[in-house]
Design a protein around this motif. Structure first.
Motif, PDB file in Angstrom:
ATOM      1  N   LYS A  28       0.841  -1.194   0.000  1.00 36.30           N
ATOM      2  CA  LYS A  28       0.000   0.000   0.000  1.00 36.30           C
ATOM      3  C   LYS A  28       0.882   1.251   0.000  1.00 36.30           C
ATOM      4  O   LYS A  28       2.074   1.197   0.295  1.00 36.30           O
ATOM      5  CB  LYS A  28      -0.914   0.008   1.236  1.00 36.30           C
ATOM      6  CG  LYS A  28      -1.891  -1.150   1.284  1.00 36.30           C
ATOM      7  CD  LYS A  28      -2.903  -1.083   0.160  1.00 36.30           C
ATOM      8  CE  LYS A  28      -3.946  -2.175   0.271  1.00 36.30           C
ATOM      9  NZ  LYS A  28      -4.935  -2.111  -0.841  1.00 36.30           N
ATOM     10  N   ILE A  29       0.273   2.380  -0.325  1.00 37.32           N
ATOM     11  CA  ILE A  29       1.029   3.625  -0.333  1.00 37.32           C
ATOM     12  C   ILE A  29       1.545   3.933   1.069  1.00 37.32           C
ATOM     13  O   ILE A  29       0.799   3.856   2.052  1.00 37.32           O
ATOM     14  CB  ILE A  29       0.155   4.791  -0.835  1.00 37.32           C
ATOM     15  CG1 ILE A  29      -0.242   4.572  -2.306  1.00 37.32           C
ATOM     16  CG2 ILE A  29       0.886   6.124  -0.691  1.00 37.32           C
ATOM     17  CD1 ILE A  29      -1.268   5.565  -2.813  1.00 37.32           C
ATOM     18  N   GLY A  34       5.236   9.437   1.381  1.00 40.54           N
ATOM     19  CA  GLY A  34       4.599  10.207   0.319  1.00 40.54           C
ATOM     20  C   GLY A  34       4.329  11.641   0.738  1.00 40.54           C
ATOM     21  O   GLY A  34       4.501  12.579  -0.054  1.00 40.54           O
ATOM     22  N   GLN A  35       3.901  11.825   1.995  1.00 43.82           N
ATOM     23  CA  GLN A  35       3.660  13.178   2.503  1.00 43.82           C
ATOM     24  C   GLN A  35       4.939  13.999   2.489  1.00 43.82           C
ATOM     25  O   GLN A  35       4.938  15.185   2.113  1.00 43.82           O
ATOM     26  CB  GLN A  35       3.124  13.109   3.936  1.00 43.82           C
ATOM     27  CG  GLN A  35       2.806  14.472   4.549  1.00 43.82           C
ATOM     28  CD  GLN A  35       1.556  15.093   3.965  1.00 43.82           C
ATOM     29  OE1 GLN A  35       0.459  14.574   4.136  1.00 43.82           O
ATOM     30  NE2 GLN A  35       1.712  16.219   3.262  1.00 43.82           N
ATOM     31  N   GLU A  36       6.045  13.373   2.879  1.00 44.84           N
ATOM     32  CA  GLU A  36       7.332  14.058   2.864  1.00 44.84           C
ATOM     33  C   GLU A  36       7.677  14.515   1.451  1.00 44.84           C
ATOM     34  O   GLU A  36       8.205  15.630   1.258  1.00 44.84           O
ATOM     35  CB  GLU A  36       8.423  13.134   3.408  1.00 44.84           C
ATOM     36  CG  GLU A  36       9.776  13.804   3.557  1.00 44.84           C
ATOM     37  CD  GLU A  36      10.844  12.878   4.109  1.00 44.84           C
ATOM     38  OE1 GLU A  36      11.895  13.393   4.540  1.00 44.84           O
ATOM     39  OE2 GLU A  36      10.645  11.643   4.091  1.00 44.84           O
ATOM     40  N   PHE A  63      -4.733   9.365  -1.366  1.00 39.44           N
ATOM     41  CA  PHE A  63      -3.463   9.865  -0.816  1.00 39.44           C
ATOM     42  C   PHE A  63      -3.270  11.337  -1.152  1.00 39.44           C
ATOM     43  O   PHE A  63      -2.906  12.141  -0.287  1.00 39.44           O
ATOM     44  CB  PHE A  63      -2.280   9.055  -1.360  1.00 39.44           C
ATOM     45  CG  PHE A  63      -0.973   9.768  -1.180  1.00 39.44           C
ATOM     46  CD1 PHE A  63      -0.356   9.786   0.055  1.00 39.44           C
ATOM     47  CD2 PHE A  63      -0.396  10.477  -2.234  1.00 39.44           C
ATOM     48  CE1 PHE A  63       0.834  10.496   0.238  1.00 39.44           C
ATOM     49  CE2 PHE A  63       0.788  11.172  -2.051  1.00 39.44           C
ATOM     50  CZ  PHE A  63       1.407  11.183  -0.816  1.00 39.44           C
ATOM     51  N   VAL A  64      -3.476  11.687  -2.416  1.00 40.03           N
ATOM     52  CA  VAL A  64      -3.259  13.070  -2.846  1.00 40.03           C
ATOM     53  C   VAL A  64      -4.154  14.017  -2.043  1.00 40.03           C
ATOM     54  O   VAL A  64      -3.715  15.081  -1.584  1.00 40.03           O
ATOM     55  CB  VAL A  64      -3.514  13.214  -4.358  1.00 40.03           C
ATOM     56  CG1 VAL A  64      -3.610  14.678  -4.765  1.00 40.03           C
ATOM     57  CG2 VAL A  64      -2.393  12.528  -5.146  1.00 40.03           C
ATOM     58  N   GLY A  65      -5.414  13.635  -1.861  1.00 42.19           N
ATOM     59  CA  GLY A  65      -6.327  14.476  -1.089  1.00 42.19           C
ATOM     60  C   GLY A  65      -5.849  14.681   0.329  1.00 42.19           C
ATOM     61  O   GLY A  65      -5.886  15.801   0.863  1.00 42.19           O
ATOM     62  N   ALA A  66      -5.370  13.600   0.955  1.00 39.91           N
ATOM     63  CA  ALA A  66      -4.889  13.695   2.337  1.00 39.91           C
ATOM     64  C   ALA A  66      -3.593  14.493   2.417  1.00 39.91           C
ATOM     65  O   ALA A  66      -3.414  15.329   3.310  1.00 39.91           O
ATOM     66  CB  ALA A  66      -4.687  12.289   2.899  1.00 39.91           C
ATOM     67  N   ALA A  67      -2.673  14.243   1.483  1.00 36.82           N
ATOM     68  CA  ALA A  67      -1.357  14.886   1.536  1.00 36.82           C
ATOM     69  C   ALA A  67      -1.417  16.373   1.248  1.00 36.82           C
ATOM     70  O   ALA A  67      -0.621  17.158   1.792  1.00 36.82           O
ATOM     71  CB  ALA A  67      -0.412  14.195   0.555  1.00 36.82           C
ATOM     72  N   LEU A  68      -2.356  16.783   0.403  1.00 33.68           N
ATOM     73  CA  LEU A  68      -2.455  18.202   0.038  1.00 33.68           C
ATOM     74  C   LEU A  68      -3.324  18.995   1.005  1.00 33.68           C
ATOM     75  O   LEU A  68      -3.372  20.222   0.920  1.00 33.68           O
ATOM     76  CB  LEU A  68      -3.008  18.336  -1.381  1.00 33.68           C
ATOM     77  CG  LEU A  68      -2.083  17.894  -2.511  1.00 33.68           C
ATOM     78  CD1 LEU A  68      -2.813  17.966  -3.852  1.00 33.68           C
ATOM     79  CD2 LEU A  68      -0.800  18.728  -2.562  1.00 33.68           C
TER      80      LEU A  68
END
Length: 379
Positions: A28-29, A34-36, A63-68
């Motif tokens: 999994k991601i 990824g956030q870093e 992931f993109v939604g959470a990270a941004l």
């Protein structure tokens, strides 16, 4: 970071593609890693973030939604794509679009594309009035710029730009120095230039293959320039210096890769002897690399679970070494990769989704036969 002027925006020449994000032990991601990468990208000038409905088996958008979420919405440009092949009714596109907004935690997409158009999937677009629907979303402000990504031949690209060029403000193409002449990328690029349509580049490193060329001979050719440039640098600068490029996407998997790529895009232009080395390296790679797989994993829905990209990568590596490996058994390594080509049921699902148009079923048979031969030889 260098930027491209597009409408009222400045788009970073390097974009962060989220198709090959860092992974954890469960496949999994890795959200922390990824956030870093997202944080570092935005802090160092990358402002174009690209995702899609099916990347990472549907997890990339989440992931993109959470990270941004921690970043101001105006600090980046978000690109997403409509999977045309998943739409059977006009309402399907609407449902997917709404789902994408929710997953990405946004009210609008800066860039939105019809995804992976080819000769098979294109008829679905006019039949289900997809462009007409996306015009509505653009008028409502939920799409700022509309485009399309293509894995097609020149005739279809020309037809679409002739019929819908007034709607498509940009297009996305697979461009790299390996595909340039060998697989017709140059002709597609020239059509885009003819229509004055900006191009977002995907697969500039051909799934990582050009960042670490599998052929020792090709590596020696590139190293022979004595410029100290990395293999990734050759590939990325080759694309970055083409006129009409809006942004070059790199599917970076580690922070180290991101740092290197940012340095490349801030670095010097390519010199003549490097361009000559690329031309020579292509000739070598053409002879050595037998399966033009980029590892995009669009074939992941194989009902038998055959690890198609892994098998192709393994085979290409073996081919580049002349099918001889002093450190162990090639056939033994292949047999440990299960399910493998022996388990293919020839349903064709993989071929219908392959952007590279690889005859996967036949190629798997060839590979299986080759490894059986290697086993007999003791390799």
């Amino acid at each position: 970071m260098n930027y491209t002027e597009f409408k009222d925006k400045k788009i970073s020449r390097l974009g962060f593609g989220t198709m090959r994000l860092p992974m954890d032990d469960q496949g999994k991601i890795n959200y922390a890693a990824g956030q870093e990468m997202i944080d570092y990208a935005l802090a160092n000038g990358i402002n174009y973030i690209d995702t899609a409905y099916k990347y990472h088996e549907g997890e990339s958008e989440d992931f993109v939604g959470a990270a941004l979420a921690k970043h101001q919405r105006t600090s980046y440009y978000l690109a997403d794509k409509l999977p045309t092949w998943l739409c059977s009714t006009e309402d399907d596109a609407r449902k997917i679009f709404e789902d994408q907004l929710l997953k990405c935690r946004t009210d609008y997409f800066d860039f939105y594309l019809l995804h992976s158009l080819d000769e098979e999937s294109w008829p679905n677009v006019p039949r289900l009035h997809m462009i007409e629907y996306l015009r509505e979303e653009k008028a409502a402000g939920r799409i700022r710029h509309l485009g399309a990504s293509f894995h097609c031949g020149p005739d279809l690209l020309r037809q679409v730009l002739t019929d819908y060029g007034q709607d498509l403000e940009f297009i996305q193409l697979q461009l790299n120095y390996m595909d340039w002449d060998l697989y017709g990328a140059k002709e597609l690029y020239q059509i885009a230039r003819e229509f004055d349509t900006p191009v977002v580049v995907m697969e500039p490193l051909r799934g990582g293959m050009l960042a670490n060329p599998l052929s020792e001979t090709a590596r020696k050719v590139l190293d022979g320039t004595d410029t100290g440039a990395s293999y990734a640098s050759y590939a990325l600068r080759f694309i970055n210096e083409l006129p009409g490029i809006l942004c070059t996407l790199s599917g970076m998997s580690t922070l180290a890769q991101m740092k290197e790529n940012i340095e490349i895009f801030n670095g010097p232009a390519m010199i003549d002897k490097e361009k000559e080395a690329i031309s020579e390296a292509v000739k070598v790679l053409q002879a050595d690399i037998l399966v033009p797989c980029t590892g995009c994993n669009y074939c992941y829905e194989c009902p038998s679970g055959v690890k198609i990209p892994e098998i192709f990568k393994m085979y290409n590596e073996a081919a580049s070494k002349g099918f001889h490996w002093i450190w162990g058994s090639l056939s033994g390594q292949y047999n440990k990769c299960t399910p493998n080509a022996k388990d293919c049921i020839e349903c064709g699902a993989c071929e219908s989704h392959c952007p590279q148009k690889i005859s996967i079923i036949d190629k798997l048979k060839e590979i299986d036969a080759k490894y059986a031969q290697l086993a007999e030889m003791g390799e």
